[in-house]
Design a protein around this motif. Structure first.
Motif, PDB file in Angstrom:
ATOM      1  N   VAL A   1       0.833  -1.208   0.000  1.00  0.00           N
ATOM      2  CA  VAL A   1       0.000   0.000   0.000  1.00  0.00           C
ATOM      3  C   VAL A   1       0.867   1.256   0.000  1.00  0.00           C
ATOM      4  O   VAL A   1       0.600   2.211  -0.748  1.00  0.00           O
ATOM      5  CB  VAL A   1      -0.952   0.005   1.216  1.00  0.00           C
ATOM      6  CG1 VAL A   1      -1.650   1.358   1.352  1.00  0.00           C
ATOM      7  CG2 VAL A   1      -1.985  -1.110   1.082  1.00  0.00           C
ATOM      8  N   MET A   2       1.899   1.277   0.836  1.00  0.00           N
ATOM      9  CA  MET A   2       2.773   2.442   0.915  1.00  0.00           C
ATOM     10  C   MET A   2       3.519   2.667  -0.400  1.00  0.00           C
ATOM     11  O   MET A   2       3.728   3.818  -0.818  1.00  0.00           O
ATOM     12  CB  MET A   2       3.773   2.279   2.062  1.00  0.00           C
ATOM     13  CG  MET A   2       3.137   2.309   3.443  1.00  0.00           C
ATOM     14  SD  MET A   2       2.286   3.874   3.825  1.00  0.00           S
ATOM     15  CE  MET A   2       3.694   4.967   3.997  1.00  0.00           C
ATOM     16  N   ASN A   3       3.902   1.590  -1.084  1.00  0.00           N
ATOM     17  CA  ASN A   3       4.568   1.726  -2.383  1.00  0.00           C
ATOM     18  C   ASN A   3       3.608   2.257  -3.441  1.00  0.00           C
ATOM     19  O   ASN A   3       4.001   3.044  -4.313  1.00  0.00           O
ATOM     20  CB  ASN A   3       5.161   0.388  -2.823  1.00  0.00           C
ATOM     21  CG  ASN A   3       6.466   0.068  -2.104  1.00  0.00           C
ATOM     22  OD1 ASN A   3       7.187   0.972  -1.704  1.00  0.00           O
ATOM     23  ND2 ASN A   3       6.764  -1.201  -1.936  1.00  0.00           N
ATOM     24  N   LEU A   4       2.343   1.838  -3.368  1.00  0.00           N
ATOM     25  CA  LEU A   4       1.337   2.371  -4.294  1.00  0.00           C
ATOM     26  C   LEU A   4       1.157   3.873  -4.074  1.00  0.00           C
ATOM     27  O   LEU A   4       1.024   4.638  -5.023  1.00  0.00           O
ATOM     28  CB  LEU A   4      -0.001   1.650  -4.106  1.00  0.00           C
ATOM     29  CG  LEU A   4      -0.126   0.239  -4.681  1.00  0.00           C
ATOM     30  CD1 LEU A   4      -1.516  -0.321  -4.402  1.00  0.00           C
ATOM     31  CD2 LEU A   4       0.146   0.238  -6.184  1.00  0.00           C
ATOM     32  N   LYS A   5       1.154   4.294  -2.798  1.00  0.00           N
ATOM     33  CA  LYS A   5       1.026   5.716  -2.493  1.00  0.00           C
ATOM     34  C   LYS A   5       2.223   6.498  -3.023  1.00  0.00           C
ATOM     35  O   LYS A   5       2.082   7.622  -3.526  1.00  0.00           O
ATOM     36  CB  LYS A   5       0.884   5.922  -0.982  1.00  0.00           C
ATOM     37  CG  LYS A   5      -0.473   5.526  -0.430  1.00  0.00           C
ATOM     38  CD  LYS A   5      -0.584   5.905   1.037  1.00  0.00           C
ATOM     39  CE  LYS A   5      -1.975   5.612   1.572  1.00  0.00           C
ATOM     40  NZ  LYS A   5      -2.122   6.008   3.000  1.00  0.00           N
ATOM     41  N   SER A   6       3.407   5.904  -2.921  1.00  0.00           N
ATOM     42  CA  SER A   6       4.610   6.564  -3.431  1.00  0.00           C
ATOM     43  C   SER A   6       4.529   6.748  -4.939  1.00  0.00           C
ATOM     44  O   SER A   6       4.905   7.792  -5.484  1.00  0.00           O
ATOM     45  CB  SER A   6       5.861   5.745  -3.076  1.00  0.00           C
ATOM     46  OG  SER A   6       6.060   5.715  -1.682  1.00  0.00           O
ATOM     47  N   GLN A   7       4.014   5.723  -5.620  1.00  0.00           N
ATOM     48  CA  GLN A   7       3.852   5.824  -7.073  1.00  0.00           C
ATOM     49  C   GLN A   7       2.831   6.889  -7.440  1.00  0.00           C
ATOM     50  O   GLN A   7       3.013   7.648  -8.399  1.00  0.00           O
ATOM     51  CB  GLN A   7       3.431   4.465  -7.644  1.00  0.00           C
ATOM     52  CG  GLN A   7       4.510   3.403  -7.572  1.00  0.00           C
ATOM     53  CD  GLN A   7       4.027   2.047  -8.059  1.00  0.00           C
ATOM     54  OE1 GLN A   7       2.940   1.917  -8.601  1.00  0.00           O
ATOM     55  NE2 GLN A   7       4.845   1.020  -7.854  1.00  0.00           N
ATOM     56  N   ALA A   8       1.751   6.958  -6.655  1.00  0.00           N
ATOM     57  CA  ALA A   8       0.713   7.954  -6.934  1.00  0.00           C
ATOM     58  C   ALA A   8       1.237   9.378  -6.751  1.00  0.00           C
ATOM     59  O   ALA A   8       0.779  10.309  -7.416  1.00  0.00           O
ATOM     60  CB  ALA A   8      -0.490   7.714  -6.027  1.00  0.00           C
ATOM     61  N   ARG A   9       2.213   9.524  -5.842  1.00  0.00           N
ATOM     62  CA  ARG A   9       2.793  10.854  -5.602  1.00  0.00           C
ATOM     63  C   ARG A   9       4.000  11.121  -6.493  1.00  0.00           C
ATOM     64  O   ARG A   9       4.684  12.127  -6.334  1.00  0.00           O
ATOM     65  CB  ARG A   9       3.213  10.967  -4.136  1.00  0.00           C
ATOM     66  CG  ARG A   9       2.041  10.908  -3.156  1.00  0.00           C
ATOM     67  CD  ARG A   9       2.539  10.736  -1.744  1.00  0.00           C
ATOM     68  NE  ARG A   9       1.430  10.615  -0.799  1.00  0.00           N
ATOM     69  CZ  ARG A   9       1.563  10.164   0.451  1.00  0.00           C
ATOM     70  NH1 ARG A   9       2.747   9.793   0.898  1.00  0.00           N
ATOM     71  NH2 ARG A   9       0.506  10.091   1.255  1.00  0.00           N
TER      72      ARG A   9
END
Length: 331
Positions: free
Chosen positions: A233-241
């Motif tokens: 989840v945290m990696n997905l958030k990093s990609q989104a940002r």
């Protein structure tokens, strides 16, 4: 490195060790034995910070305790697990454990949507309540990029609330007729720390304690898939940002898994476990002291009150639901 440069490190380590030892000894005294060493260690550290300020001259050793010793303790924590017990005899409880974790985190986040508390502390409290208290919070904090003061506040709250609930469980057991099987399941799948489960379930006897620990260790086991999900989840958030800060599986969690596997397949002599268990405890307490020194009363007042209310409400809901389930299945 010269002896002069080593001195702040050595004194810092000794400082956390002394307070950890005082906390451990104090936890054996009447009344304080119901509070628990974790809570005592954090409270002493916060009080020291309040009256004396942060001991800057000891910072190298204190930082080592909050980071390295904490991770080392989590690695050793894996030796509490026997995977065959969890997925074998405890497989029925494992399903309940999974539900407890999902409900705990979900309810905390839902409640926080309305009370507008600190999001990171709320999430840490949801994980600590659902999984295994301080160890779970400490394990996921690096994944969530939580500040040390947030980690310490969350651990302190979970330790305190878990102690109060475990004492309440013993009172309830005294007032009502509850079978050891039901009481053991109820304690194991709902109380916050392993120490809390032992405090409550042991009150009912050996059967309740064995079942309670089995239910609790299932929640500890589920820390592994939960950590993987959080990393994803945290990696997905990093990609989104549009940032490239990928979060890998922390090495100490890999160590935790390896220790669990080792304990599952390799019998560990009792005399070695009698060394490892207190070593794990003292390292964890030293880390709690180091984390607690980062917390001020202003932090507690401004950031902890709403999450504290949230975790009390969620813990009450979980206790009610799990008691009904335990009584329905095992009563």
């Amino acid at each position: 490195m010269t002896k002069f440069n080593n001195k702040p490190f050595i004194i810092g380590i000794l400082f956390t060790f002394i307070i950890a030892a005082i906390s451990l000894i104090s936890s054996k005294l009447p009344l304080l034995d119901k509070v628990g060493a974790l809570t005592i260690a954090i409270v002493i550290a916060i009080l020291f910070r309040h009256f004396n300020g942060y001991p800057e001259s000891y910072r190298p050793g204190i930082t080592f305790a909050s980071k390295r010793l904490l991770k080392f303790a989590i690695i050793l924590y894996g030796l509490k697990l026997n995977i065959f017990d969890v997925i074998g005899e405890g497989s029925a409880l494992l399903l309940i454990d999974g539900g407890v974790i999902i409900v705990s985190i979900g309810l905390m986040l839902l409640l926080n949507h309305y009370i507008k508390g600190d999001k990171i502390i709320t999430l840490l409290l949801g994980i600590g309540t659902g999984v295994c208290g301080a160890a779970a919070i400490a394990a996921v904090s690096p994944i969530l990029k939580a500040r040390e003061k947030d980690t310490a506040i969350s651990i302190g709250i979970v330790a305190l609330i878990g102690t109060l609930f475990s004492l309440a469980y013993t009172v309830i057991y005294t007032l009502f007729t509850i079978s050891p099987e039901v009481f053991g399941v109820w304690s194991g799948v709902s109380l916050h720390e392993i120490a809390h489960v032992i405090l409550a379930a042991d009150f009912s006897g050996e059967t309740a304690l064995r079942i309670g620990l089995l239910g609790k260790l299932g929640r500890v086991f589920l820390l592994i898939p939960l950590s993987i999900i959080l990393i994803f989840v945290m990696n997905l958030k990093s990609q989104a940002r549009n940032t490239n800060r990928r979060i890998e599986m922390p090495y100490f969690l890999i160590g935790f898994v390896l220790m669990a596997i080792f304990h599952t397949y390799v019998p560990i002599p009792q005399f070695i476990m009698q060394i490892i268990e207190p070593l794990t405890t003292i390292c964890l307490l030293m880390a709690m002291v180091a984390l607690g020194l980062n917390v001020s009363f202003k932090d507690l007042q401004n950031r902890a009150f709403k999450p504290l209310i949230g975790v009390i409400i969620v813990s009450m809901i979980l206790s009610t639901i799990t008691f009904i389930i335990a009584n329905y299945i095992y009563g």
